[in-house]
Design an enzyme around this catalytic site. Structure first.
Site, mmCIF file in Angstrom:
data_model
loop_
_atom_site.group_PDB
_atom_site.id
_atom_site.type_symbol
_atom_site.label_atom_id
_atom_site.label_comp_id
_atom_site.label_asym_id
_atom_site.label_seq_id
_atom_site.Cartn_x
_atom_site.Cartn_y
_atom_site.Cartn_z
ATOM 1 C CB THR A 1 5.544 2.776 -3.395
ATOM 2 O OG1 THR A 1 5.840 1.551 -3.273
ATOM 3 C CG2 THR A 1 6.460 3.515 -2.234
ATOM 4 C CG PHE B 1 8.863 -5.441 4.024
ATOM 5 C CD1 PHE B 1 9.218 -5.011 5.341
ATOM 6 C CD2 PHE B 1 9.482 -6.657 3.595
ATOM 7 C CE1 PHE B 1 10.218 -5.974 6.108
ATOM 8 C CE2 PHE B 1 10.304 -7.525 4.310
ATOM 9 C CZ PHE B 1 10.684 -7.068 5.521
ATOM 10 C CE1 TYR C 1 7.052 -6.715 -16.325
ATOM 11 C CE2 TYR C 1 5.420 -8.039 -17.247
ATOM 12 C CZ TYR C 1 5.660 -7.231 -16.249
ATOM 13 O OH TYR C 1 5.041 -7.019 -15.075
ATOM 14 C CG LEU D 1 2.255 4.356 -14.962
ATOM 15 C CD1 LEU D 1 1.194 4.295 -13.981
ATOM 16 C CD2 LEU D 1 2.522 5.736 -15.430
ATOM 17 C CB VAL D 2 8.531 5.965 -13.723
ATOM 18 C CG1 VAL D 2 9.585 5.892 -13.045
ATOM 19 C CG2 VAL D 2 8.762 6.388 -15.317
ATOM 20 C CB THR D 3 6.444 1.871 -9.850
ATOM 21 O OG1 THR D 3 6.927 0.612 -10.334
ATOM 22 C CG2 THR D 3 5.327 2.332 -10.247
ATOM 23 C CB ALA E 1 3.017 -8.822 2.468
ATOM 24 C CB ALA F 1 -0.828 -0.009 1.137
HETATM 25 P P1 NAI Z 1 6.082 -0.727 -6.143
HETATM 26 O O1 NAI Z 1 7.499 -1.165 -5.908
HETATM 27 O O2 NAI Z 1 5.793 0.782 -6.382
HETATM 28 O O3 NAI Z 1 5.315 -1.129 -4.920
HETATM 29 C C1 NAI Z 1 5.457 -2.159 -4.251
HETATM 30 C C2 NAI Z 1 4.707 -2.376 -2.787
HETATM 31 O O4 NAI Z 1 4.760 -3.714 -2.384
HETATM 32 C C3 NAI Z 1 5.110 -1.440 -1.906
HETATM 33 O O5 NAI Z 1 4.269 -0.727 -1.286
HETATM 34 C C4 NAI Z 1 6.108 -2.217 -0.951
HETATM 35 O O6 NAI Z 1 6.488 -1.934 0.573
HETATM 36 C C5 NAI Z 1 5.405 -3.556 -1.017
HETATM 37 N N1 NAI Z 1 6.071 -4.892 -0.786
HETATM 38 C C6 NAI Z 1 7.354 -5.194 -1.444
HETATM 39 N N2 NAI Z 1 7.663 -6.157 -0.722
HETATM 40 C C7 NAI Z 1 6.914 -6.508 0.301
HETATM 41 C C8 NAI Z 1 6.848 -7.606 1.283
HETATM 42 N N3 NAI Z 1 7.566 -8.508 1.356
HETATM 43 N N4 NAI Z 1 5.820 -7.300 2.275
HETATM 44 C C9 NAI Z 1 5.163 -6.248 2.333
HETATM 45 N N5 NAI Z 1 5.052 -5.400 1.438
HETATM 46 C C10 NAI Z 1 5.913 -5.454 0.496
HETATM 47 O O7 NAI Z 1 5.356 -1.569 -7.189
HETATM 48 P P2 NAI Z 1 4.417 -1.127 -8.426
HETATM 49 O O8 NAI Z 1 5.024 -0.881 -9.690
HETATM 50 O O9 NAI Z 1 3.165 -0.280 -8.035
HETATM 51 O O10 NAI Z 1 3.854 -2.759 -8.699
HETATM 52 C C11 NAI Z 1 2.568 -3.138 -8.282
HETATM 53 C C12 NAI Z 1 2.062 -4.221 -9.030
HETATM 54 O O11 NAI Z 1 1.660 -3.590 -10.122
HETATM 55 C C13 NAI Z 1 2.877 -5.458 -9.289
HETATM 56 O O12 NAI Z 1 2.078 -6.560 -9.359
HETATM 57 C C14 NAI Z 1 3.367 -5.041 -10.659
HETATM 58 O O13 NAI Z 1 3.793 -6.086 -11.659
HETATM 59 C C15 NAI Z 1 2.102 -4.340 -11.250
HETATM 60 N N6 NAI Z 1 2.483 -3.468 -12.402
HETATM 61 C C16 NAI Z 1 3.290 -2.791 -12.305
HETATM 62 C C17 NAI Z 1 3.469 -1.900 -13.752
HETATM 63 C C18 NAI Z 1 4.550 -0.595 -13.831
HETATM 64 O O14 NAI Z 1 4.762 -0.336 -14.833
HETATM 65 N N7 NAI Z 1 5.023 -0.186 -12.475
HETATM 66 C C19 NAI Z 1 2.408 -2.032 -14.799
HETATM 67 C C20 NAI Z 1 1.473 -2.981 -14.690
HETATM 68 C C21 NAI Z 1 1.368 -3.669 -13.478
#
Ligand code: NAI
Length: 396
Positions: A50, A73, A234, A272-274, A111, A48
């Site tokens: 980022t 985390f 990917y 998206l940039v994350t 988690a 939740a």
């Molecule tokens: P992000 O890196 O911004 O967020 C990840 C989140 O997971 C953070 O809140 C982090 O604290 C939490 N986290 C990581 N490991 C953890 C653990 N062991 N325990 C508890 N929390 C943990 O990532 P983003 O990009 O928002 O990705 C979220 C989902 O969206 C992923 O499944 C990703 O594949 C998907 N997604 C991302 C896209 C992108 O371009 N960034 C595009 C489409 C889907």
């Protein structure tokens, strides 16, 4: 202390509490500008702090007045050392939720572990009774398996052969070729174990067994597909296998939830940039070109715009939910438009170090990357002393 960005490859070692607060406030303002959605009222967001998960928490709270529990985390601050950005984001989120009279509590821990699951179940039972929406938005490079005790590491590799293509170092703008060696069976298995659907299913089973899912509860996990340009690394690579598994798991969870009239979906989101995506080779170049075109077309979206559209136009629109032929929600529809992809394919051939800042949106990429860590926001005085010891109020 005065906090400046300290970049190391795909990460920034510092983050700015005031900038992260500004980021959260900007997202809240966007959601408020869109009006109230008649959505879920008690929401658990796993991942939740980022990216898409934070946007989901903000959209639930400020778009539907939902009570939210967020699991993440993140690294807490220590004297002279900043926290990770998700910590400051969550601190700001909770403060804003409190001001708005909204319930918000957070759990910081792994988690994937049984302990954090149990802690979350206990908190739901104690404070909310049940939840009606569970967002699963984890992106992690590792998973300590709670049953076997094995530490699995995910990889970002092609399958079946070496993949060579263009990429960009977004800090310097240098376009070069990158070759990635193919994955072996262990790489594939490990990536599926970390980023596939097993943990999502474990969460949903634990919630259901404890009777913490309301009648009609929904759960959504996020996936990505992308174009043929990036598919070797990917969608047809190790991470794609994990996404295949995640998508298949949605059907298993949906079956499990039938007895409570519940539903489970995967939403395919836009690139998206994350923090997660900037680590994937080739993707930053693709995103630079994508941003340029989508901005020109007036269809660019960030995480918050994507999730607002997911809620307002899909999940809670009151209309039948449109799904693709594999049963997935698609909010990558604008990214995947034929005209957009045809222009990217052409620009991809042309892209060089010399012309990328002109034909692509490298500046937009860099800006978004800085923003992830709370830097580069208007309205924040980066030369002023900032208190790094900001706390998330519900975490003692
Ligand atoms: P992000 O890196 O911004 O967020 C990840 C989140 O997971 C953070 O809140 C982090 O604290 C939490 N986290 C990581 N490991 C953890 C653990 N062991 N325990 C508890 N929390 C943990 O990532 P983003 O990009 O928002 O990705 C979220 C989902 O969206 C992923 O499944 C990703 O594949 C998907 N997604 C991302 C896209 C992108 O371009 N960034 C595009 C489409 C889907």
């Amino acid at each position: 202390m005065i906090i400046e960005p300290r970049m190391r490859g795909f990460i920034c070692l510092t983050s700015h509490p005031k900038g992260c607060e500004q980021n959260v406030k900007n997202q809240i303002a966007y959601i408020k500008s869109k009006g109230i959605i008649d959505g879920a009222k008690k929401v658990l967001v796993i991942g939740a702090s980022t990216g898409f998960g934070l946007a989901s928490r903000i959209t639930s709270a400020f778009g539907s007045n939902a009570s939210t529990i967020g699991v993440f985390f993140e690294k807490a601050p220590s004297e002279g050392k900043t926290a990770s950005p998700g910590w400051y984001n969550s601190a700001a989120f909770e403060d804003e939720a409190k001001k708005a009279g909204l319930y918000a509590k957070s759990i910081n821990g792994d988690a994937f572990s049984n302990e954090v699951k149990q802690q979350t179940l206990d908190l739901i039972k104690q404070d909310l009774g049940q939840v009606d929406l569970v967002i699963y938005s984890l992106a992690s490079p590792v998973r300590l398996h709670p049953v076997t005790g094995v530490l699995h590491r995910s990889t970002l590799k092609p399958i079946g052969g070496t993949f060579t293509n263009k990429t960009v170092d977004f800090h310097t703008g240098k376009v070069s070729d990158v070759s990635i060696e193919p994955a072996n069976e262990d790489d594939i298995e490990n990536t599926v174990t970390v980023m596939g659907g097993e943990d999502w299913a474990m969460w949903m089973k634990a919630l259901k067994d404890a009777d913490l899912l309301a009648d009609g509860a929904q759960t959504i996990a996020y996936s990505y597909i992308g174009p043929s340009l990036t598919e070797a690394v990917y969608r047809k690579g190790t991470i794609g296998r994990a996404k295949d598994h995640l998508e298949a798991t949605a059907f298993e969870i949906a079956d499990e939830l039938k007895s409570i009239n519940g539903r489970a979906y995967v939403s395919v989101n836009k690139a998206l940039v994350t923090q997660a995506s900037s680590a994937i080779p080739v993707i930053p170049l693709y995103i630079s070109l994508l941003y340029k075109i989508m901005k020109e077309e007036g269809i660019h979206e960030g995480c918050i715009e994507q999730i607002q559209r997911l809620y307002a136009d899909r999940l809670f629109s009151g209309k039948e939910l449109p799904l693709d032929d594999k049963g997935r929600i698609r909010i990558d529809d604008w990214e995947m438009r034929d005209d957009v992809q045809a222009r990217i394919a052409k620009l991809w051939e042309e892209a060089t170090t010399e012309n990328l800042s002109e034909i692509g949106d490298l500046a937009g990429y860099k800006q978004d990357f800085l923003n992830l860590f709370g830097f580069g926001f208007d309205g924040v005085d980066y030369l002023a002393e900032a208190n790094e010891m900001v706390q998330v109020s519900s975490i003692q």
